[in-house]
Design an enzyme around this catalytic site. Structure first.
Site, PDB file in Angstrom:
ATOM      1  CG  HIS A 176      -2.019  -0.943   1.199  1.00 56.86           C
ATOM      2  ND1 HIS A 176      -3.145  -0.784   1.957  1.00 56.86           N
ATOM      3  CD2 HIS A 176      -2.195  -2.098   0.493  1.00 56.86           C
ATOM      4  CE1 HIS A 176      -3.979  -1.785   1.726  1.00 56.86           C
ATOM      5  NE2 HIS A 176      -3.421  -2.596   0.853  1.00 56.86           N
ATOM      6  CB  CYS A 215      -2.370   1.925   6.081  1.00 54.37           C
ATOM      7  SG  CYS A 215      -1.875   1.049   4.560  1.00 54.37           S
ATOM      8  CD  GLU A 257      -2.183   4.342   3.187  1.00 53.79           C
ATOM      9  OE1 GLU A 257      -3.351   4.609   3.480  1.00 53.79           O
ATOM     10  OE2 GLU A 257      -1.875   3.502   2.306  1.00 53.79           O
ATOM     11  CB  CYS A 304      -6.847  -0.230   4.926  1.00 54.31           C
ATOM     12  SG  CYS A 304      -5.122  -0.803   4.962  1.00 54.31           S
TER      13      CYS A 304
END
Length: 148
Positions: free
Chosen positions: A53, A86, A55, A83
């Site tokens: 991801h 993260c 992040e 999410c």
């Protein structure tokens, strides 16, 4: 902290993700002086990695830049509400400020589904949502419309 500048940088990374067939999410981490020290974009398809991801990528780069896993004094700016994974990384990195653009109604963990930063984890960052929200949401909407 200049949230519009930081979100513009994150949006550029999100556009890059979309150009590479990834869900368009981009993220930057800035230090206390506002210098970008971490950049990330989604790379799940590219890397075949569920944890790739934006992040996570930006946090890893920022930790390397500072030579420390603690990112106190930093701001994480991301185009989509984080999410649970993260949000956990943000908590573990001790990032004090999170700025996001669009809400994530399916897995958003800053209030849309759950607010993990409200729980008693020992670290509760300040969260600012809705920065350039329409631009961030339009990028996602257009990406998924073109996928169908």
């Amino acid at each position: 902290m200049d949230p519009l500048y930081e979100m513009s940088a994150a949006l550029a990374l999100a556009r890059e993700a979309a150009e590479n067939g990834e869900v368009p999410v981009g993220c930057v981490v800035t230090d206390a002086e506002g210098k970008v020290i971490g950049r990330g974009r989604n790379r799940r398809e590219e890397n075949g990695d569920a944890t790739a991801h934006a992040e996570i990528e930006a946090i890893r780069e920022a930790c390397q830049a500072l030579g420390d896993w603690r990112l106190s004094g930093c701001t994480l700016t991301v185009t989509l509400e984080p999410c649970p994974m993260c949000a956990g990384a943000i908590i573990n990195a001790r990032i004090p400020t999170v700025v996001y653009g669009a809400k994530e109604p399916i897995s958003g963990s800053c209030g849309s589904v759950i607010d993990l930063f409200f729980e008693r984890y020992g670290h509760q960052p300040k969260v600012y949502g809705g920065v350039l929200e329409q631009d961030c949401a339009a990028l996602l909407r257009d990406f998924f419309a073109n996928k169908r």
